[in-house]
Design a protein around this motif. Structure first.
Motif, PDB file in Angstrom:
ATOM      1  N   LYS A 277       0.846  -1.194   0.000  1.00 25.48           N
ATOM      2  CA  LYS A 277       0.000   0.000   0.000  1.00 25.48           C
ATOM      3  C   LYS A 277       0.880   1.241   0.000  1.00 25.48           C
ATOM      4  CE  LYS A 277      -3.289  -2.538   2.738  1.00 25.48           C
ATOM      5  NZ  LYS A 277      -3.776  -2.774   4.085  1.00 25.48           N
ATOM      6  N   ARG A 278       0.581   2.172  -0.907  1.00 27.72           N
ATOM      7  CA  ARG A 278       1.336   3.421  -0.954  1.00 27.72           C
ATOM      8  C   ARG A 278       1.076   4.182   0.335  1.00 27.72           C
ATOM      9  NH1 ARG A 278       2.573   7.110  -5.891  1.00 27.72           N
ATOM     10  NH2 ARG A 278       3.334   8.976  -4.835  1.00 27.72           N
ATOM     11  N   ASN A 279       2.135   4.444   1.071  1.00 30.08           N
ATOM     12  CA  ASN A 279       1.995   5.050   2.387  1.00 30.08           C
ATOM     13  C   ASN A 279       2.180   6.556   2.333  1.00 30.08           C
ATOM     14  OD1 ASN A 279       3.194   6.019   5.021  1.00 30.08           O
ATOM     15  ND2 ASN A 279       2.361   4.031   5.618  1.00 30.08           N
ATOM     16  N   THR A 280       3.321   7.014   1.816  1.00 27.77           N
ATOM     17  CA  THR A 280       3.615   8.437   1.817  1.00 27.77           C
ATOM     18  C   THR A 280       4.746   8.740   0.850  1.00 27.77           C
ATOM     19  OG1 THR A 280       4.013  10.338   3.259  1.00 27.77           O
ATOM     20  CG2 THR A 280       5.329   8.388   3.674  1.00 27.77           C
ATOM     21  N   GLU A 281       5.036  10.035   0.689  1.00 25.76           N
ATOM     22  CA  GLU A 281       6.189  10.499  -0.078  1.00 25.76           C
ATOM     23  C   GLU A 281       7.136  11.203   0.876  1.00 25.76           C
ATOM     24  OE1 GLU A 281       4.676  13.040  -3.147  1.00 25.76           O
ATOM     25  OE2 GLU A 281       3.791  11.375  -4.242  1.00 25.76           O
ATOM     26  N   VAL A 282       8.436  11.010   0.660  1.00 28.66           N
ATOM     27  CA  VAL A 282       9.450  11.562   1.550  1.00 28.66           C
ATOM     28  C   VAL A 282      10.471  12.323   0.715  1.00 28.66           C
ATOM     29  CG1 VAL A 282      11.213  10.966   3.247  1.00 28.66           C
ATOM     30  CG2 VAL A 282       9.153   9.606   3.104  1.00 28.66           C
ATOM     31  N   THR A 283      10.907  13.467   1.219  1.00 34.44           N
ATOM     32  CA  THR A 283      11.971  14.231   0.557  1.00 34.44           C
ATOM     33  C   THR A 283      13.177  14.344   1.479  1.00 34.44           C
ATOM     34  OG1 THR A 283      11.001  16.292   1.338  1.00 34.44           O
ATOM     35  CG2 THR A 283      10.379  15.569  -0.874  1.00 34.44           C
ATOM     36  N   SER A 284      13.424  13.284   2.215  1.00 38.44           N
ATOM     37  CA  SER A 284      14.537  13.224   3.149  1.00 38.44           C
ATOM     38  C   SER A 284      15.170  11.846   3.053  1.00 38.44           C
ATOM     39  CB  SER A 284      14.020  13.469   4.565  1.00 38.44           C
ATOM     40  OG  SER A 284      15.025  13.257   5.511  1.00 38.44           O
ATOM     41  N   ALA A 285      16.476  11.779   3.237  1.00 42.47           N
ATOM     42  CA  ALA A 285      17.170  10.496   3.150  1.00 42.47           C
ATOM     43  C   ALA A 285      17.057   9.688   4.437  1.00 42.47           C
ATOM     44  CB  ALA A 285      18.639  10.726   2.803  1.00 42.47           C
ATOM     45  N   ALA A 286      16.600  10.289   5.522  1.00 42.39           N
ATOM     46  CA  ALA A 286      16.403   9.588   6.794  1.00 42.39           C
ATOM     47  C   ALA A 286      15.000   9.893   7.294  1.00 42.39           C
ATOM     48  CB  ALA A 286      17.439  10.030   7.817  1.00 42.39           C
ATOM     49  N   PHE A 287      14.288   8.848   7.668  1.00 46.59           N
ATOM     50  CA  PHE A 287      12.925   9.046   8.162  1.00 46.59           C
ATOM     51  C   PHE A 287      12.529   7.875   9.053  1.00 46.59           C
ATOM     52  CE2 PHE A 287      12.886   7.148   3.986  1.00 46.59           C
ATOM     53  CZ  PHE A 287      12.044   6.060   4.118  1.00 46.59           C
ATOM     54  N   ILE A 288      11.385   8.035   9.758  1.00 44.89           N
ATOM     55  CA  ILE A 288      10.890   7.023  10.695  1.00 44.89           C
ATOM     56  C   ILE A 288       9.468   6.665  10.288  1.00 44.89           C
ATOM     57  CG2 ILE A 288      10.314   6.514  13.102  1.00 44.89           C
ATOM     58  CD1 ILE A 288      12.412   8.671  13.871  1.00 44.89           C
ATOM     59  N   ILE A 289       9.186   5.369  10.202  1.00 47.51           N
ATOM     60  CA  ILE A 289       7.828   4.898   9.959  1.00 47.51           C
ATOM     61  C   ILE A 289       7.291   4.420  11.298  1.00 47.51           C
ATOM     62  CG2 ILE A 289       6.386   3.252   8.727  1.00 47.51           C
ATOM     63  CD1 ILE A 289       8.565   3.147   6.566  1.00 47.51           C
TER      64      ILE A 289
END
Length: 146
Positions: free
Chosen positions: A101-113
């Motif tokens: 499922k498509r969750n989100t779009e990110v414009t950062s190389a580090a992130f937390i789900i």
């Protein structure tokens, strides 16, 4: 003699204080993503590199599980996530998929789900252009939330 000593001391202290390490500040902060379980979509497997480009972009992913959170760090060569970065020809963003499922779009190389339920989950990271056209870069991996 004493004047020469003080002049030498002042010069040495100026040299030593000017040679301190200047550490760069981080360019971005990690982003926190909450799981949206309402969107549905199919998952397509995409090659990890684009053979039609002169410079072959690459995607390297590291992840770590902390409770029900997934910490993700990516290294993307050849593509910038900054829209204002005109030094590179290729700009883009990353689309995050969880369990198909498509969750989100990110414009950062580090992130937390955040908010992953216990059990196994299939995570897919896909690098796309700002117009959502694929670059042909994707990484899929399985995580097990205790």
């Amino acid at each position: 003699m004493i004047i020469r000593f003080y002049i030498l001391l002042i010069l040495l202290s100026g040299i030593v204080s000017g040679c301190q390490k200047d550490l760069p500040k981080p360019e971005t902060k990690p982003k926190v993503i909450s799981i949206d379980r309402s969107s549905h979509s199919d998952v397509n497997i995409i090659p990890v590199y684009n053979q039609h480009s002169r410079e072959i972009p690459s995607l390297f992913v590291q992840h770590k599980i902390k409770g029900n959170q997934l910490l993700v760090e990516c290294i993307v060569n050849g593509i910038s996530f900054r829209e204002s970065d005109h030094s590179r020809k290729k700009t883009g963003k990353m689309v995050v998929w969880v369990d198909g499922k498509r969750n989100t779009e990110v414009t950062s190389a580090a992130f937390i789900i955040k908010g992953l339920s216990p059990g196994e989950h299939k995570v897919k990271l896909e690098v796309v252009k700002l117009t959502n056209e694929p670059y042909g870069l994707a990484k899929e991996f399985m995580v097990n939330i205790p």
